[in-house]
Design an enzyme around this catalytic site. Structure first.
Site, PDB file in Angstrom:
ATOM      1  CB  VAL A 162       1.646   6.581   1.917  1.00 52.61           C
ATOM      2  CG1 VAL A 162       1.472   8.032   2.330  1.00 52.61           C
ATOM      3  CG2 VAL A 162       0.492   5.741   2.434  1.00 52.61           C
ATOM      4  N   PRO A 187       0.843  -1.202   0.000  1.00 50.52           N
ATOM      5  CG  PRO A 187       0.000  -1.037   2.158  1.00 50.52           C
ATOM      6  CD  PRO A 187       0.758  -1.951   1.263  1.00 50.52           C
ATOM      7  CG  ASP A 211       4.871  -1.612   2.236  1.00 54.37           C
ATOM      8  OD1 ASP A 211       3.706  -1.492   2.672  1.00 54.37           O
ATOM      9  OD2 ASP A 211       5.350  -2.723   1.899  1.00 54.37           O
ATOM     10  CG  HIS A 212       0.541   3.420   5.374  1.00 53.46           C
ATOM     11  ND1 HIS A 212       0.880   3.449   6.705  1.00 53.46           N
ATOM     12  CD2 HIS A 212      -0.146   4.565   5.156  1.00 53.46           C
ATOM     13  CE1 HIS A 212       0.424   4.544   7.265  1.00 53.46           C
ATOM     14  NE2 HIS A 212      -0.207   5.251   6.348  1.00 53.46           N
ATOM     15  NE  ARG A 213       3.051  -4.555   2.787  1.00 51.68           N
ATOM     16  CZ  ARG A 213       3.613  -5.525   2.064  1.00 51.68           C
ATOM     17  NH1 ARG A 213       3.064  -6.731   2.017  1.00 51.68           N
ATOM     18  NH2 ARG A 213       4.717  -5.300   1.386  1.00 51.68           N
TER      19      ARG A 213
END
Length: 410
Positions: free
Chosen positions: A207, A205, A381-383
């Site tokens: 951002v 994901p 990576d928003h993880r």
């Protein structure tokens, strides 16, 4: 007594499944020595020169330029010289070809091929005509170009070659005047890049955050350092400052230098920075790595960037330098672009876009002035990276570029 061995396309330990033959540097009858370069191939990551592990005489070439072959496929056959074979691996009589040094541990059985008689080949007669002699790639080329092989006479002792097919196709399919499109096969670097970017875009994901900074102090420092002895022999670019800033800022925010291990259910924090540099080359986008960039001084980083860029543009980046990066910089500024929204390289947590440095109006001490201004964009990576961590890292990089003296406080 002849001892025939087949030289196979080896696994380079980078997930290679196939490669395109760029050129064969020997021909039947040539004598070769141990570790002599005999063929050049293009993998999904780089052009690679392959040395042969034996000495002897080449008896047959089994591929041709432009052909795509799979790992384990035979490239050529050699009548091994016993003395040369033993000096290569100490086992001239082995029936199994060992991979070349640096090409992984995969072993592929080599099959003996009977010596081909040096008599002219003849077409195979069948009812109603004959089957023309041509290798599979030549047959495919003829099919693609609409050439009837039965109407051709082979120029290589009765065997039809690519040149025969191309000559036959030329008058039948002249170039179209005013054509407004062309088609190019999706392969090599372009194919690998597309697969990696799609996998990243739909797995991590993304951002993206942006920051505009005044880098006038950095550019002034750059001019001063050009006359400093450690920088006399290297090209000191703004990208070198960005590389140093990324390495320093990553120490304060290690999340941007981590990776997501889905299989193990773990986040892997790397205590080193293998810095990827996205480079536009004639073969497409490549991302070679500077190993342990965090341990390098600014002059060392500048020299490493200069060498990395030159090697990549020549298409000579070793396959091992294309894998296992931890964070990447893409320098879109070289194209005059302000910034962008870069896609994270698979396996990494972040990528920084470094834009063009331009003269722009800027408020300094309450007054308008013309300054050197740069835009940065960070995709993460928003993880792995929360907004606070991504923002802190981007702010740190920006601060170091806006005021390089801050580096002594890190």
């Amino acid at each position: 007594m002849p001892d025939f061995k087949q030289f196979l396309l080896a696994d380079t330990a980078e997930g290679l499944t196939e490669a395109e033959i760029l050129g064969v540097r020997v021909k039947p009858g040539d004598e070769v020595t141990v570790n002599q370069i005999v063929v050049e191939v293009e993998t999904a990551k780089a052009a690679v020169e392959l040395p042969i592990p034996w000495a002897g005489k080449v008896t047959e070439i089994l591929v041709e330029p432009g052909q795509t072959v799979e790992v384990g496929a035979p490239i050529l056959t050699i009548d091994v010289d016993p003395a040369g074979a033993s000096s290569a691996n100490g086992a001239a009589a082995e029936e199994e070809m060992k991979p070349l040094v640096g090409y992984g541990s995969k072993k592929v059985a080599a099959k003996r091929r009977a010596r081909r008689e040096a008599t002219p080949a003849a077409p195979v007669a069948v009812k109603g005509g004959y089957v023309p002699l041509a290798k599979p790639p030549v047959r495919k080329l003829a099919k693609d170009l609409g050439v009837d092989l039965t109407a051709l006479t082979g120029s290589a002792d009765g065997v039809i070659t690519r040149e025969d097919v191309q000559r036959a196709a030329a008058p039948a399919k002249p170039p179209q005047t005013g054509a407004r499109e062309r088609r190019v096969p999706i392969k090599g670097v372009r194919k690998a890049t597309a697969q990696a970017m799609v996998a990243s875009a739909f797995t991590a994901p993304h951002v993206t955050e942006f920051l505009t900074i005044d880098v006038t102090p950095m550019m002034e420092l750059r001019e001063r350092l050009k006359n400093h002895p450690p920088f006399a022999s290297v090209k000191l670019t703004p990208l070198a400052f960005a590389a140093k800033a990324v390495c320093l800022a990553a120490k304060r925010t290690p999340d941007v230098n981590a990776s997501w291990d889905e299989a193990a259910g773990e986040i892997v924090y790397q205590d080193y920075v293998h810095l990827g540099i996205a480079a536009a080359t004639p073969r497409g986008l490549m991302v070679p790595k500077i190993r342990d960039a965090d341990a390098m001084s600014l002059p060392e980083l500048a020299a490493a960037l200069e060498q990395l860029t030159a090697t990549a543009r020549e298409g000579r980046t070793p396959p091992e330098d294309m894998v296992n990066g931890t964070i990447t910089i893409t320098n879109v500024g070289v194209f005059g672009v302000d910034t962008g929204t870069p896609i994270i390289n698979p396996g990494e947590a972040a990528i920084l876009a470094f834009g063009a440095i331009k003269d722009m109006p800027w408020v300094v001490d309450g007054e308008l002035a013309v300054r050197k201004v740069l835009q940065l964009a960070l995709s993460f990576d928003h993880r792995l990276v929360d907004g606070q961590q991504g923002s802190q890292f981007l702010a740190d990089v920006g601060a170091l570029l806006a005021d390089p003296a801050l580096a002594i406080t890190y």
